[in-house]
Write a protein that holds these residues in place. Structure first.
Motif, PDB file in Angstrom:
ATOM      1  N   ASP A   1     -10.538   7.723  -0.971  1.00 14.61           N
ATOM      2  CA  ASP A   1     -11.080   8.179   0.321  1.00 14.61           C
ATOM      3  C   ASP A   1     -10.146   7.829   1.470  1.00 14.61           C
ATOM      4  O   ASP A   1     -10.593   7.454   2.549  1.00 14.61           O
ATOM      5  CB  ASP A   1     -12.488   7.612   0.534  1.00 14.61           C
ATOM      6  CG  ASP A   1     -12.504   6.094   0.429  1.00 14.61           C
ATOM      7  OD1 ASP A   1     -11.405   5.494   0.363  1.00 14.61           O
ATOM      8  OD2 ASP A   1     -13.604   5.521   0.405  1.00 14.61           O
ATOM      9  N   GLY A   2      -8.855   7.928   1.229  1.00 13.22           N
ATOM     10  CA  GLY A   2      -7.911   7.722   2.313  1.00 13.22           C
ATOM     11  C   GLY A   2      -7.709   6.263   2.669  1.00 13.22           C
ATOM     12  O   GLY A   2      -7.219   5.966   3.761  1.00 13.22           O
ATOM     13  N   GLY A   3      -8.053   5.360   1.769  1.00 10.88           N
ATOM     14  CA  GLY A   3      -7.777   3.943   1.993  1.00 10.88           C
ATOM     15  C   GLY A   3      -8.949   3.160   2.558  1.00 10.88           C
ATOM     16  O   GLY A   3      -8.775   2.013   2.979  1.00 10.88           O
ATOM     17  N   GLN A   4     -10.152   3.759   2.596  1.00 11.52           N
ATOM     18  CA  GLN A   4     -11.311   3.014   3.119  1.00 11.52           C
ATOM     19  C   GLN A   4     -11.901   2.083   2.068  1.00 11.52           C
ATOM     20  O   GLN A   4     -12.242   0.937   2.361  1.00 11.52           O
ATOM     21  CB  GLN A   4     -12.389   3.995   3.599  1.00 11.52           C
ATOM     22  CG  GLN A   4     -11.940   4.810   4.803  1.00 11.52           C
ATOM     23  CD  GLN A   4     -13.025   5.792   5.232  1.00 11.52           C
ATOM     24  OE1 GLN A   4     -14.206   5.471   5.268  1.00 11.52           O
ATOM     25  NE2 GLN A   4     -12.614   6.999   5.556  1.00 11.52           N
ATOM     26  N   ASN A   5     -12.071   2.595   0.857  1.00 11.66           N
ATOM     27  CA  ASN A   5     -12.641   1.796  -0.225  1.00 11.66           C
ATOM     28  C   ASN A   5     -11.630   1.704  -1.364  1.00 11.66           C
ATOM     29  O   ASN A   5     -10.901   2.661  -1.627  1.00 11.66           O
ATOM     30  CB  ASN A   5     -13.941   2.432  -0.726  1.00 11.66           C
ATOM     31  CG  ASN A   5     -14.993   2.489   0.360  1.00 11.66           C
ATOM     32  OD1 ASN A   5     -15.522   1.474   0.783  1.00 11.66           O
ATOM     33  ND2 ASN A   5     -15.261   3.705   0.850  1.00 11.66           N
ATOM     34  N   TRP A   6     -11.642   0.567  -2.024  1.00 10.95           N
ATOM     35  CA  TRP A   6     -10.636   0.307  -3.053  1.00 10.95           C
ATOM     36  C   TRP A   6     -11.299  -0.170  -4.332  1.00 10.95           C
ATOM     37  O   TRP A   6     -12.366  -0.762  -4.313  1.00 10.95           O
ATOM     38  CB  TRP A   6      -9.638  -0.761  -2.574  1.00 10.95           C
ATOM     39  CG  TRP A   6      -8.862  -0.340  -1.376  1.00 10.95           C
ATOM     40  CD1 TRP A   6      -9.216  -0.478  -0.070  1.00 10.95           C
ATOM     41  CD2 TRP A   6      -7.603   0.327  -1.375  1.00 10.95           C
ATOM     42  NE1 TRP A   6      -8.261   0.054   0.753  1.00 10.95           N
ATOM     43  CE2 TRP A   6      -7.242   0.559  -0.031  1.00 10.95           C
ATOM     44  CE3 TRP A   6      -6.736   0.761  -2.385  1.00 10.95           C
ATOM     45  CZ2 TRP A   6      -6.061   1.189   0.340  1.00 10.95           C
ATOM     46  CZ3 TRP A   6      -5.541   1.382  -2.021  1.00 10.95           C
ATOM     47  CH2 TRP A   6      -5.219   1.592  -0.665  1.00 10.95           C
TER      48      TRP A   6
ATOM     49  N   THR B   1       0.857  -1.191   0.000  1.00  8.43           N
ATOM     50  CA  THR B   1       0.000   0.000   0.000  1.00  8.43           C
ATOM     51  C   THR B   1       0.888   1.235   0.000  1.00  8.43           C
ATOM     52  O   THR B   1       1.843   1.309   0.762  1.00  8.43           O
ATOM     53  CB  THR B   1      -0.900   0.016   1.252  1.00  8.43           C
ATOM     54  OG1 THR B   1      -1.621  -1.210   1.302  1.00  8.43           O
ATOM     55  CG2 THR B   1      -1.859   1.191   1.206  1.00  8.43           C
TER      56      THR B   1
ATOM     57  N   HIS C   1      -4.522   6.778  -2.413  1.00 11.95           N
ATOM     58  CA  HIS C   1      -3.655   5.620  -2.182  1.00 11.95           C
ATOM     59  C   HIS C   1      -3.628   4.764  -3.443  1.00 11.95           C
ATOM     60  O   HIS C   1      -4.612   4.717  -4.190  1.00 11.95           O
ATOM     61  CB  HIS C   1      -4.189   4.726  -1.048  1.00 11.95           C
ATOM     62  CG  HIS C   1      -4.118   5.345   0.310  1.00 11.95           C
ATOM     63  ND1 HIS C   1      -4.829   6.463   0.668  1.00 11.95           N
ATOM     64  CD2 HIS C   1      -3.416   4.978   1.421  1.00 11.95           C
ATOM     65  CE1 HIS C   1      -4.569   6.756   1.937  1.00 11.95           C
ATOM     66  NE2 HIS C   1      -3.707   5.872   2.411  1.00 11.95           N
TER      67      HIS C   1
ATOM     68  N   SER D   1      -7.498   4.008  -4.080  1.00 10.47           N
ATOM     69  CA  SER D   1      -8.517   4.514  -3.161  1.00 10.47           C
ATOM     70  C   SER D   1      -8.604   6.017  -3.342  1.00 10.47           C
ATOM     71  O   SER D   1      -7.597   6.676  -3.585  1.00 10.47           O
ATOM     72  CB  SER D   1      -8.152   4.177  -1.717  1.00 10.47           C
ATOM     73  OG  SER D   1      -9.059   4.829  -0.839  1.00 10.47           O
TER      74      SER D   1
END
Lengths: 332, 158
Positions: free
Chosen positions: B105-110, B83, B135, B103
């Motif tokens: 949204d800062g790594g929440q959804n991919w 990551t 990300h 991502s």
């Protein structure tokens, strides 16, 4: 001593990453700038791997690579005058706006050139002033006049500055003549072809790089001379009581005053007055302007008639127009 | 003072190689680097690009961030996920691999960029753009002993 030295690298590292985090946070909430991220910004990249080995889940970070954004030198200047400024001879003010299009703080040197190819005449540049009070209008004694070499204060990235070029239109200028004045703005650090590099002269000791504008810019302000004159021509027709044109007691004398405005500009507050000749009496209600009747009373329209004469307020009159005023008197 | 400075410098040099020594406990080693892409046009009008050290970079320049990985252990590792948060001063280049998992949204959804959306403050939703990416992520099912590889993403300085 040794103990201090040993902990120093660790301390430096944590400070470094704290600084990096705060820098990035600032960038994230600041609206995107035309010039991009600020000079001196650190770009730091770290990858993290997670995986499963024989002992379970593991996490490992890469080293952090770091590069610093160098300073871009870019500037634009535009004339804020809507078009050629109508002027007569004498003092005039041209207004320009300078924008630091670079990504770092930079000062700019200004040069006003009154001798431009195609000019009908050249003005004299009296000085360059900064809009110190920020109202967009030159205020003598308030707005600071720059001393040579005319250089602005340091402008932040994306900051704009309004400046005034103060010129004198020579007495030899004639109606409808035009003249341009060029204002050239150059980054103090340096100018040149895009990509030209000034080592160590950027923010935080980084390099300064000339951007697409060449770190200089020129804008033109224009003047259009409008010298306007007013010609009044008075004529008279007489009708005597016997149907002739003799000036005898009882004859009606019609005066016509033709107000001709000549020139490319306009005149303001043009008021035409005329006294009644001796031994005549004004014929009430005969005052006209451009064929339309005016009352003798004051204040209700453009004209008035008093016991001694008439007065017609034509207001602002453009060059190239002629208006006729008439009134009648009888010879006593 | 000079002597002190030399001692300090010597300690610094020692301290840097010491860090990877600890990392040898990990089966995987990661090594990051960054290069700048400089394009030039020759007299014939042919454009060539080359990777150079990013000694001088300004907004609009293109950077390649790379991470080399090596499995230096004698066992296969599984569920290998790398990551990489994007530095906020850069945006993912528009010609990045469209299959790259990202991502916004800062790594929440991919997901791949084309499948992601961004919701604005007023609640409206729009397709995610390259500049929205926060990300990037690469996933490998397994990395065999001695296997190594390189992961890259291109970015433009904002």
């Amino acid at each position: 001593m040794n103990t201090q030295n040993l902990i120093r690298p660790a301390l430096a590292n944590s400070l470094g990453s704290a600084l990096a985090v705060s820098l990035f946070a600032v960038v994230a909430v600041t609206p995107a700038k035309a010039a991009g991220v600020d000079a001196g910004t650190l770009i730091e990249n770290t990858a993290t791997a997670t995986y499963v080995d024989g002992t379970g889940p593991q996490t490992v970070d890469s080293n952090t690579v770091s590069v610093r954004v160098d300073e871009l030198l870019d500037v634009t200047v535009t004339s804020l005058d809507a078009g050629p400024i109508g002027t007569a001879t004498g003092d005039e003010v041209l207004t320009f706006e300078i924008t630091n299009q670079g990504n770092g703080p930079e000062a700019f040197e200004l040069t006003a050139e009154p001798a431009v190819a195609g000019n009908d005449f050249d003005t004299t540049v009296d000085g360059i002033a900064v809009d110190t009070n920020g109202n967009g209008t030159y205020d003598p004694g308030v707005d600071q006049i720059l001393t040579a070499p005319e250089t602005t204060a340091v402008l932040d990235a994306d900051e704009t500055l309004t400046v005034f070029v103060l010129v004198t239109v020579p007495a030899s200028a004639t109606d409808t003549q035009e003249s341009d004045v060029e204002l050239t703005v150059e980054a103090v650090t340096g100018t040149g072809a895009p990509g030209t590099s000034f080592a160590g002269q950027g923010v935080s000791g980084g390099d300064a790089i000339v951007g697409t504008t060449g770190a200089d810019a020129t804008a033109t302000g224009s003047l259009l001379v409008g010298i306007t004159t007013v010609d009044l021509v008075k004529s008279v027709t007489i009708v005597d009581p016997f149907g002739g044109t003799s000036a005898v007691p009882g004859s009606v004398v019609t005066f016509t005053i033709s107000a001709e405005v000549v020139g490319s500009g306009s005149v303001d507050n043009l008021i035409v007055t005329d006294a009644f000749p001796a031994d005549t009496t004004y014929v009430a209600g005969t005052l006209t302007l451009a064929g339309g009747a005016l009352t003798d009373a004051s204040g209700d329209d453009a004209g008035e008639a008093t016991a001694t004469g008439i007065s017609v307020d034509l207001g602002t009159v453009a060059g190239g127009t002629t208006q006729a005023i008439t009134f009648d008197v009888t010879i006593d | 003072m000079k002597l002190l400075g030399k001692i300090c410098a010597a300690l610094m040099v020692i301290a840097i190689p010491a860090a990877p020594a600890f990392a040898q406990d990990n089966a995987i080693e990661l090594s990051g680097d960054v290069m700048a892409v400089k394009s030039s046009t020759d007299a014939a009008g042919n454009e060539t690009t080359e990777l150079v050290e990013p000694t001088v970079i300004v907004p609009g320049d293109r950077l390649i961030f790379g991470t080399d990985y090596t499995n230096s252990s004698d066992e296969t590792v599984t569920n290998f996920v790398v990551t990489n948060p994007l530095p906020s001063a850069v945006a993912l280049a528009v010609d990045a691999d469209p299959a790259l998992i990202v991502s916004v949204d800062g790594g929440q959804n991919w997901g791949v960029l084309s499948a992601l959306t961004v919701s604005s403050e007023d609640g409206a939703s729009r397709s995610a753009q390259h500049a929205d990416v926060t990300h990037v992520r690469w996933t490998l099912a397994s990395v065999a002993p001695g296997e190594s590889g390189r992961l890259e993403y291109p970015a433009i300085i904002r």
